[in-house]
Design a protein around this motif. Structure first.
Motif, PDB file in Angstrom:
ATOM      1  N   ASP A 111      33.646  17.809 -25.942  1.00  0.00           N
ATOM      2  CA  ASP A 111      34.793  18.273 -25.168  1.00  0.00           C
ATOM      3  C   ASP A 111      35.955  17.293 -25.174  1.00  0.00           C
ATOM      4  O   ASP A 111      36.817  17.360 -24.296  1.00  0.00           O
ATOM      5  CB  ASP A 111      34.351  18.525 -23.714  1.00  0.00           C
ATOM      6  N   HIS A 122      21.101  18.874 -22.118  1.00  0.00           N
ATOM      7  CA  HIS A 122      22.048  19.893 -21.660  1.00  0.00           C
ATOM      8  C   HIS A 122      23.348  19.280 -21.135  1.00  0.00           C
ATOM      9  O   HIS A 122      24.190  20.001 -20.607  1.00  0.00           O
ATOM     10  CB  HIS A 122      21.399  20.759 -20.573  1.00  0.00           C
ATOM     11  N   ASN A 123      23.503  17.971 -21.271  1.00  0.00           N
ATOM     12  CA  ASN A 123      24.733  17.325 -20.837  1.00  0.00           C
ATOM     13  C   ASN A 123      25.918  17.917 -21.606  1.00  0.00           C
ATOM     14  O   ASN A 123      25.934  17.927 -22.840  1.00  0.00           O
ATOM     15  CB  ASN A 123      24.634  15.812 -21.094  1.00  0.00           C
ATOM     16  N   TYR A 124      26.913  18.418 -20.869  1.00  0.00           N
ATOM     17  CA  TYR A 124      28.031  19.104 -21.521  1.00  0.00           C
ATOM     18  C   TYR A 124      28.793  18.203 -22.481  1.00  0.00           C
ATOM     19  O   TYR A 124      29.434  18.682 -23.428  1.00  0.00           O
ATOM     20  CB  TYR A 124      28.989  19.670 -20.470  1.00  0.00           C
ATOM     21  N   SER A 125      28.726  16.881 -22.283  1.00  0.00           N
ATOM     22  CA  SER A 125      29.485  15.967 -23.134  1.00  0.00           C
ATOM     23  C   SER A 125      28.918  15.833 -24.535  1.00  0.00           C
ATOM     24  O   SER A 125      29.601  15.330 -25.431  1.00  0.00           O
ATOM     25  CB  SER A 125      29.544  14.578 -22.484  1.00  0.00           C
ATOM     26  N   ASN A 139      27.381  18.494 -26.203  1.00  0.00           N
ATOM     27  CA  ASN A 139      27.122  19.843 -26.707  1.00  0.00           C
ATOM     28  C   ASN A 139      28.417  20.551 -27.044  1.00  0.00           C
ATOM     29  O   ASN A 139      29.497  20.187 -26.566  1.00  0.00           O
ATOM     30  CB  ASN A 139      26.364  20.659 -25.651  1.00  0.00           C
ATOM     31  N   SER A 194      31.316  10.562 -16.526  1.00  0.00           N
ATOM     32  CA  SER A 194      30.204  11.209 -17.225  1.00  0.00           C
ATOM     33  C   SER A 194      29.046  10.242 -17.310  1.00  0.00           C
ATOM     34  O   SER A 194      29.205   9.038 -17.122  1.00  0.00           O
ATOM     35  CB  SER A 194      30.622  11.648 -18.629  1.00  0.00           C
ATOM     36  N   ILE A 235      31.182  23.260 -26.727  1.00  0.00           N
ATOM     37  CA  ILE A 235      31.732  23.857 -25.513  1.00  0.00           C
ATOM     38  C   ILE A 235      31.161  25.261 -25.321  1.00  0.00           C
ATOM     39  O   ILE A 235      31.230  26.102 -26.224  1.00  0.00           O
ATOM     40  CB  ILE A 235      33.263  23.900 -25.580  1.00  0.00           C
TER      41      ILE A 235
END
Length: 612
Positions: free
Chosen positions: A183, A442-445, A447, A512, A449
């Motif tokens: 992201d 599953h950390n959004y950073s 993966n 984060s 978007i």
């Protein structure tokens, strides 16, 4: 002995004139045959784009290093400015040129302003090369350092030339693709300034407000964007009044490729500053070892091709550190302030510079801190932030960067327990191998978007975010041993330059938990390498006398190559795109060649230390 003293040819002079000639050709191509719109898929178009890439790199090198080279050629002191400072005159000239083009853009085409100011610079460099004496500009060790850094730049340029990226790459298929999943759009943020210059837009006008959101113009320093503007415009780029999302091409019409190449060149200055700082602390042998160690550090090489300004900010901070070592405290403060105008992350190094001003690396008197030195440093630092505050007036806003200290991700007002737990989680992900991909998949950073990326993407994120992999996982035992030895040899120096900065950043970083390396530890990583090189110099370079250790050092290059290729190959399952067979093939060959060259230079390091 220089090549001139031997009476033979001067390859250094030939090389610099060749680079300057390519730079002039780049200007002519931008003026007479700028890149066209659309996909450049034909073989002839791809070859022409490849030529544009080469000439733009040459132009970036000529404008960035050329003024320093001319200064050195015309100076009575052949080593002034020293290698670590060589980029500063050119960077300031490019920044001033971009600023002048912006100020005059309402009356004069910014492209003409850039040409009018940069062509004389190239002429000055040419005159200095041809009109001064026959001696070489750089010593033999400086030339070796430049070759190493050139290999890193070549590897990064080849990576950007390769049309393929990992599955889920941010802005994939467009000219501003980040070459990474995740992201973080930061690699294209400085490009907003060439856009504003090209369209005569105010920094807080409609275009700037939309493009910088959720930040604004004042949130980041103006130096990288304005310094890259001459490259974009002279190269024939036409930055859009919108997000730069034209279909990807090896060298695009909107100028993003020229911007990216410029930013990569800026980032490589950190290796030169590293070499210079290590040389002053431990001699030429340590400097040679340090620059090779840095050039084969996966995290640092990755930072070169992910084009945000943090490596350039780290370069300026290392020059400030050199000034602290040389007891030029006010100049050190001025440079730290310049680093802030490159990226606010530079301010995170101020505690270290301040500590070293109060108590030097050697001979510190704890009861008698050098308060005048610290005050001189603070006075120099204050100039740039105060000026930036005045320039931006009521628009000045860096509140989001301040919020990182008190927040825990999206929780802006966490309890003390939540705040502390967040930092401990971040610290563990940064220091414990495999914890990030296995414990936080599953950390959004880490993966794509809106989805979950494959495990191979999670694994390779460690090279960007964590210390064990960022420094190369095969190197971890040697890293720990070398660091422990250095801590025992120089307790205060290591605590002040490595342990305290790392602890302070752990306290500060609350955005984060995906690992802290990329977030602001660029200067810290370079400093750690300086410490390791000094430790090796003090013990006679035991790693170089051990075949097993030398093998490990070479394997770090293999890890760098894996970071370059494996995430893309594993998720896309192809090496060459049908539309870009020529440039993709050349990019792959170049990446392999530069990797082999770096490995060979590591392997052939002399087993006995140089005489310094």
């Amino acid at each position: 002995m220089t090549s001139a003293e031997k009476g033979g040819p001067r390859p250094e002079r030939v090389t610099m004139l060749a680079v300057l000639g390519l730079a002039v050709l780049g200007c002519l191509l931008g003026l007479l045959s700028p890149p066209g719109e659309g996909i450049h898929g034909g073989k002839g178009e791809q070859l022409l784009d490849l030529l544009r890439v080469l000439t733009t790199v040459a132009l970036a090198l000529s404008l960035l290093l050329g003024p320093g080279v001319a200064w050195r050629r015309l100076s009575r002191r052949p080593d002034s400015p020293s290698l670590g400072f060589l980029f500063l005159p050119g960077l300031l000239v490019m920044f001033a040129d971009g600023g002048a083009a912006w100020v005059l853009s309402g009356a004069v085409d910014p492209r003409l302003t850039c040409l009018a100011l940069m062509v004389p610079v190239l002429g000055l460099v040419l005159a200095a090369l041809l009109g001064s004496g026959p001696e070489d500009t750089f010593s033999g060790e400086e030339q070796r350092a430049l070759v190493v850094v050139g290999c890193v730049l070549g590897l990064a340029v080849a990576r950007a030339l390769w049309s393929l990226g990992p599955e889920g790459e941010l802005y994939g298929g467009t000219i501003s693709r980040t070459l990474e999943v995740g992201d973080r759009p930061d690699s294209r943020i400085p490009f907003i300034l060439p856009q504003l210059v090209a369209h005569h837009e105010r920094p807080f006008g409609p275009l700037g407000t939309v493009m910088f959101f959720p930040y604004n113009f004042s949130s980041r320093g103006p130096v990288p964007g304005l310094a890259s503007t001459p490259l974009v415009l002279i190269g024939g780029g036409h930055p859009p009044a919108d997000f730069p999302e034209e279909a990807w091409a090896p060298f695009d019409h909107q100028g993003f490729a020229a911007y990216r190449l410029g930013m990569m060149t800026f980032a490589c200055t950190a290796f030169l500053a590293l070499w210079d700082l290590t040389r002053r602390l431990a001699g030429l042998a340590a400097a040679r070892f340090a620059v090779l160690l840095a050039a084969t550090t996966p995290f640092l090489v990755h930072e070169v091709w992910f084009t945000w300004p943090k490596m350039l900010a780290a370069a300026v901070i290392l020059t400030a550190a050199i000034c602290v070592v040389d007891r030029r405290f006010f100049l050190a403060g001025l440079l730290a302030g310049l680093g802030y105008l490159v990226h606010p992350v530079a301010l995170l190094s101020l505690p270290t510079l301040g500590l070293l001003a109060l108590w030097p690396l050697r001979g510190a008197l704890w009861k008698r801190p050098r308060l005048p030195a610290a005050l001189s440093l603070a006075g120099g630092v204050a100039i740039a932030p105060v000026a930036w505050r005045i320039v931006n007036g009521a628009h000045y806003d860096q509140g989001q960067f301040v919020e990182y200290l008190t927040s825990a991700s999206l929780n802006l007002h966490p309890s003390l327990g939540t705040w502390l737990g967040f930092r401990l989680h971040s610290l563990a992900d940064t220091l414990v191998p495999l914890l990030l991909p296995l414990g936080s998949p599953h950390n959004y950073s880490i993966n794509v978007i809106g989805g979950i990326s494959p495990g191979v993407i999670h694994f390779f994120f460690q090279y960007w975010d964590t210390v064990p992999f960022g420094m190369a996982i095969v190197f971890l035992p040697m890293l720990l041993v070398g660091f422990w030895r250095a801590l025992r040899l120089w307790p205060w120096a290591v605590v002040a330059t490595v342990l305290i900065p790392f602890a302070l950043f752990t306290i500060y970083w609350g955005a984060s938990t995906s690992g802290m390396m990329r977030e602001g530890l660029q200067a810290w990583t370079l400093t750690l390498i300086v410490v390791l090189a000094c430790e090796q110099a003090s013990t006679g370079f035991g790693w170089l006398r051990s075949t097993a250790a030398r093998v490990v050092l070479v394997l770090r290059v293999v890890e760098v190559a894996a970071v370059v290729v494996v995430p893309t190959l594993a998720t896309r399952q192809m090496l060459v795109a049908n539309s870009f067979q020529v440039t993709d093939t050349i990019a792959l060959v170049a990446m392999a060649a530069f990797s082999v060259a770096l490995g060979a230079m590591v392997w052939t390091q002399p087993r006995e230390p140089l005489r310094t």
